[in-house]
Design an enzyme around this catalytic site. Structure first.
Site, short mmCIF file in Angstrom:
data_model
loop_
_atom_site.label_atom_id
_atom_site.label_comp_id
_atom_site.label_asym_id
_atom_site.label_seq_id
_atom_site.Cartn_x
_atom_site.Cartn_y
_atom_site.Cartn_z
N SER A 19 1.47 -0.26 -4.87
CA SER A 19 2.14 -1.04 -3.83
C SER A 19 3.25 -0.20 -3.20
CB SER A 19 2.74 -2.31 -4.44
OG SER A 19 3.62 -2.89 -3.49
N HIS A 28 -1.77 -0.74 -1.49
CA HIS A 28 -1.39 -2.15 -1.34
C HIS A 28 -0.17 -2.24 -0.43
CE1 HIS A 28 -1.25 -6.35 -2.83
NE2 HIS A 28 0.07 -6.21 -2.83
N ASP A 51 2.51 -4.73 1.28
CA ASP A 51 3.10 -6.07 1.20
C ASP A 51 3.80 -6.43 2.51
OD1 ASP A 51 2.54 -6.97 -1.54
OD2 ASP A 51 3.75 -5.23 -2.12
N MET A 104 5.88 -9.18 4.43
CA MET A 104 6.72 -10.37 4.15
C MET A 104 7.50 -10.74 5.41
SD MET A 104 8.27 -9.40 0.44
CE MET A 104 7.33 -8.54 -0.81
N HIS A 106 -1.49 -7.41 1.84
CA HIS A 106 -1.14 -8.68 1.19
C HIS A 106 -0.14 -9.40 2.08
CE1 HIS A 106 0.99 -10.66 -2.55
NE2 HIS A 106 0.41 -11.55 -1.77
N MET A 116 2.29 -12.05 2.83
CA MET A 116 3.15 -13.12 2.32
C MET A 116 3.90 -13.69 3.51
SD MET A 116 4.28 -11.16 -1.13
CE MET A 116 3.72 -9.61 -0.44
N MET A 140 -1.22 -14.10 -8.41
CA MET A 140 0.13 -13.54 -8.51
C MET A 140 0.63 -13.72 -9.94
SD MET A 140 0.93 -12.25 -5.59
CE MET A 140 2.58 -11.78 -6.13
N ASP A 156 -1.22 -9.05 -9.34
CA ASP A 156 -0.13 -8.42 -8.62
C ASP A 156 1.20 -8.96 -9.13
OD1 ASP A 156 1.54 -7.23 -6.75
OD2 ASP A 156 0.82 -8.42 -5.04
C1 DX5 Z 1 5.56 -8.88 -4.88
C2 DX5 Z 1 4.50 -8.00 -4.26
C3 DX5 Z 1 4.00 -6.96 -5.15
C4 DX5 Z 1 5.03 -5.95 -5.62
C5 DX5 Z 1 4.67 -5.60 -7.02
O1 DX5 Z 1 5.72 -10.02 -4.16
O2 DX5 Z 1 3.41 -8.78 -3.82
O3 DX5 Z 1 2.88 -6.27 -4.57
O4 DX5 Z 1 5.10 -4.80 -4.86
O5 DX5 Z 1 5.65 -4.79 -7.56
P1 DX5 Z 1 5.72 -4.50 -9.12
O6 DX5 Z 1 4.45 -3.84 -9.51
O7 DX5 Z 1 6.91 -3.62 -9.25
O8 DX5 Z 1 5.91 -5.84 -9.80
ZN ZN Z 2 1.58 -7.67 -3.22
#
Ligand code: DX5
Ligand code: ZN
Length: 228
Positions: free
Chosen positions: A8, A31, A33, A35, A64, A66, A135, A173
């Site tokens: 990620s 990956h 993220d 947000m 991903h 969010m 999650m 994740d």
């Molecule tokens: C959290 C993200 C993850 C995050 C995971 O909301 O969706 O993808 O980057 O990070 P680690 O592996 O450090 O928990």
């Molecule tokens: Zn994620």
């Protein structure tokens, strides 16, 4: 299928994303993220960054989302070059229509479940998806502690996949690391997102290889895998 490891980039240096992508070239997917500070209390990046990143790396992008209103935004991430787009079940107005649209545009369609969202209400939808993301932390931040209480949900999902004979990938994740990845694989996960466990390591590429070896070992011992 060998375990897939998706670093990620949330834990990477955002000012050097192209280099950070190259640092994990042996990874299966990158990956990403996204947000929006509404669906989760954090803000990261959007379509233009994904577009640039897709040009900068040969590793396929696993986006991903969010975000709220994924029905409106997710197709744009396919157009931006993502190979897989994950929307949240809690945010999608019409998950079946959205999954079909993502697939029709040429990407893998995936749906994510927050820790408190059960998988059972979505059993009939699973054939519409290429991947389900469970999650294992509350979404929003990297570096949180893995929620062991999610392991039964992973097991129940693996059982649904088997019951329906689906090709669905099962991604985990949040808090996935050397100390938790084998438990995830044993429970039935086959795609593993790792942020801090990869980018916090002195050699991120080596961390990816080590995690994959551990995940494969966990899978080889797992009853869901051995019974096949
Ligand atoms: C959290 C993200 C993850 C995050 C995971 O909301 O969706 O993808 O980057 O990070 P680690 O592996 O450090 O928990
Ligand atoms: Zn994620």
């Amino acid at each position: 299928m060998a375990a897939q490891i998706n670093p990620s980039i949330l834990s990477a240096d955002f000012a050097r994303l192209a280099d950070e992508a190259k640092a994990v070239e042996g990874a299966d997917w990158l990956h990403v993220d996204v947000m929006d500070n509404h669906f989760v209390p954090n803000l990261t990046l959007g379509v233009p960054v994904v577009e640039s990143l897709a040009r900068a790396t040969d590793t396929p992008l696993d986006c991903h989302l969010m975000i709220e209103a994924p029905d409106r935004w997710a197709p744009q991430y396919v157009e931006a070059g993502a190979g897989s787009v994950t929307f949240h079940a809690e945010a999608a107005a019409a998950p079946v229509r959205l999954a079909r649209e993502i697939r029709a545009k040429g990407a893998r369609a995936s749906m994510a479940l927050k820790p408190a969202t059960p998988v059972e209400p979505y059993e009939d939808l699973l054939p519409e998806l290429d991947m389900l993301l469970i999650m294992t932390v509350e979404p929003g931040f990297g570096g949180q502690a893995f929620l062991d209480i999610m392991l039964p949900k992973i097991r129940r999902t693996r059982e649904l996949i088997r019951k329906h004979g689906l090709e669905l990938w099962l991604q985990v994740d949040g808090g996935v690391s050397a100390s938790t990845i084998e438990r995830c694989a044993d429970a039935g996960a086959d795609v593993f997102v790792a942020g801090s466990a990869v980018y916090g390591a002195s050699d991120p590429a080596e961390a990816v290889r080590a995690l994959r070896t551990q995940a494969d070992a966990g899978t080889a011992k797992a009853s869901w895998f051995c019974d096949h």
